[in-house]
Design a protein around this motif. Structure first.
Motif, PDB file in Angstrom:
ATOM      1  N   TYR A 247       0.843  -1.193   0.000  1.00 59.94           N
ATOM      2  CA  TYR A 247       0.000   0.000   0.000  1.00 59.94           C
ATOM      3  C   TYR A 247       0.886   1.255   0.000  1.00 59.94           C
ATOM      4  O   TYR A 247       2.021   1.233   0.465  1.00 59.94           O
TER       5      TYR A 247
ATOM      6  N   GLN B 246       0.458   5.305   1.478  1.00 61.74           N
ATOM      7  CA  GLN B 246      -0.385   6.159   2.317  1.00 61.74           C
ATOM      8  C   GLN B 246      -0.031   7.611   2.064  1.00 61.74           C
ATOM      9  O   GLN B 246       1.126   8.015   2.240  1.00 61.74           O
TER      10      GLN B 246
ATOM     11  N   MET C 228      -5.878  10.559   1.888  1.00 67.65           N
ATOM     12  CA  MET C 228      -6.277   9.571   0.884  1.00 67.65           C
ATOM     13  C   MET C 228      -6.299   8.150   1.424  1.00 67.65           C
ATOM     14  O   MET C 228      -6.550   7.202   0.688  1.00 67.65           O
ATOM     15  N   GLY C 229      -6.041   7.993   2.698  1.00 63.68           N
ATOM     16  CA  GLY C 229      -6.059   6.657   3.266  1.00 63.68           C
ATOM     17  C   GLY C 229      -4.928   5.797   2.723  1.00 63.68           C
ATOM     18  O   GLY C 229      -3.882   6.301   2.314  1.00 63.68           O
ATOM     19  N   LEU C 230      -5.143   4.503   2.721  1.00 64.07           N
ATOM     20  CA  LEU C 230      -4.179   3.559   2.164  1.00 64.07           C
ATOM     21  C   LEU C 230      -4.729   3.040   0.841  1.00 64.07           C
ATOM     22  O   LEU C 230      -5.882   2.611   0.769  1.00 64.07           O
TER      23      LEU C 230
ATOM     24  N   LEU D 235      -4.101   0.359  -2.364  1.00 62.44           N
ATOM     25  CA  LEU D 235      -3.425  -0.880  -2.713  1.00 62.44           C
ATOM     26  C   LEU D 235      -2.672  -0.729  -4.034  1.00 62.44           C
ATOM     27  O   LEU D 235      -3.250  -0.349  -5.050  1.00 62.44           O
TER      28      LEU D 235
ATOM     29  N   PHE E  66       3.540   0.891   2.897  1.00 61.04           N
ATOM     30  CA  PHE E  66       3.302  -0.154   3.892  1.00 61.04           C
ATOM     31  C   PHE E  66       3.125  -1.493   3.201  1.00 61.04           C
ATOM     32  O   PHE E  66       2.418  -1.608   2.199  1.00 61.04           O
TER      33      PHE E  66
END
Lengths: 114, 113
Positions: free
Chosen positions: A35, A37, A41-43, A45, A90
């Motif tokens: 991912y 981050q 925008m969050g995580l 994929l 991540f």
């Protein structure tokens, strides 16, 4: 158990340079994920793998490649880094429990592309 | 249709108060809804999760409320503590053979002493 580890923790690249991020897990998980981050925008994929020797594209795969030659390792490559790839990356791994997947995350790699 | 929308972006709560974070989704095929907690400099960690066959799940001070008809779910943190200060992400997936999660945008929670 170390869980999920990521190497390196920090990296600064110049535009056009290449690098490989390494993810390793010692939980014998089949599934692994990369991912990115970004603030607000969050995580998202990038790529994922459902087993040794398999890879598949996620939401934002452009500019990245991956390989899963060994079950415990999942590599993320940037062939020609761009400033838009500045982010925190991540890695996560999981196993399936009745079709449900709890993902275990590594500590992250902070990448800056100048 | 793959999006999960999370609100608010940030939240400040006094110690002992209730923190509420909301998420909404469009894809009716989603059937697994976890919440992840992330402390600064760390990776996210699973906090609590729910399947749509129940309307509520409670673990200690943390509760997920799920409204299938409205396609919404929320995280309630009761008796919020300064140690709860973190970023919270909701997520959704279709249970099956990939485990792919679609994450919300995240909520930064600050609990003031």
């Amino acid at each position: 158990n170390a869980g999920v580890t990521q190497t390196p923790k920090f990296r600064v690249l110049k535009t056009g340079q290449s690098m490989t991020l390494l993810c390793a897990q010692d939980m014998n998980h089949e599934y692994m994920y990369w991912y990115r981050q970004d603030p607000g925008m969050g995580l998202r994929l990038i790529h994922y793998s459902v087993g040794e020797g398999t890879t598949a594209k996620g939401e934002v795969p452009d500019g990245y490649n991956v390989s899963r030659l060994k079950k415990q390792n999942f590599l993320l490559g940037l062939e020609s880094a761009a400033p838009s790839q500045t982010s925190v990356y991540f890695c996560a791994s999981s196993w399936a429990d009745r079709g449900l997947f709890e993902q275990f995350f590594g500590p992250g790699t902070r990448l800056t592309v100048l | 249709q793959q999006q999960v929308k999370q609100s608010p972006q940030s939240l400040i709560v006094q110690k002992g108060g209730i923190s509420i974070i909301n998420c909404a989704y469009e894809n009716t095929a989603f059937d697994y809804f976890p919440w992840y907690q992330q402390f600064p400099g760390k990776g996210p960690a699973l906090l609590i999760a729910i399947r749509p066959d129940v309307s509520e799940k409670k673990e200690g001070r943390f509760t997920i409320s799920f409204n299938k008809s409205a396609k919404q779910f929320s995280l309630h943190i009761m008796d919020s503590q300064p140690g709860d200060s973190a970023t919270y992400f909701c997520a959704a997936s279709v249970s099956g053979n990939t485990g792919k999660l679609i994450f919300g945008q995240g909520t930064t929670l600050q609990v003031k002493p």
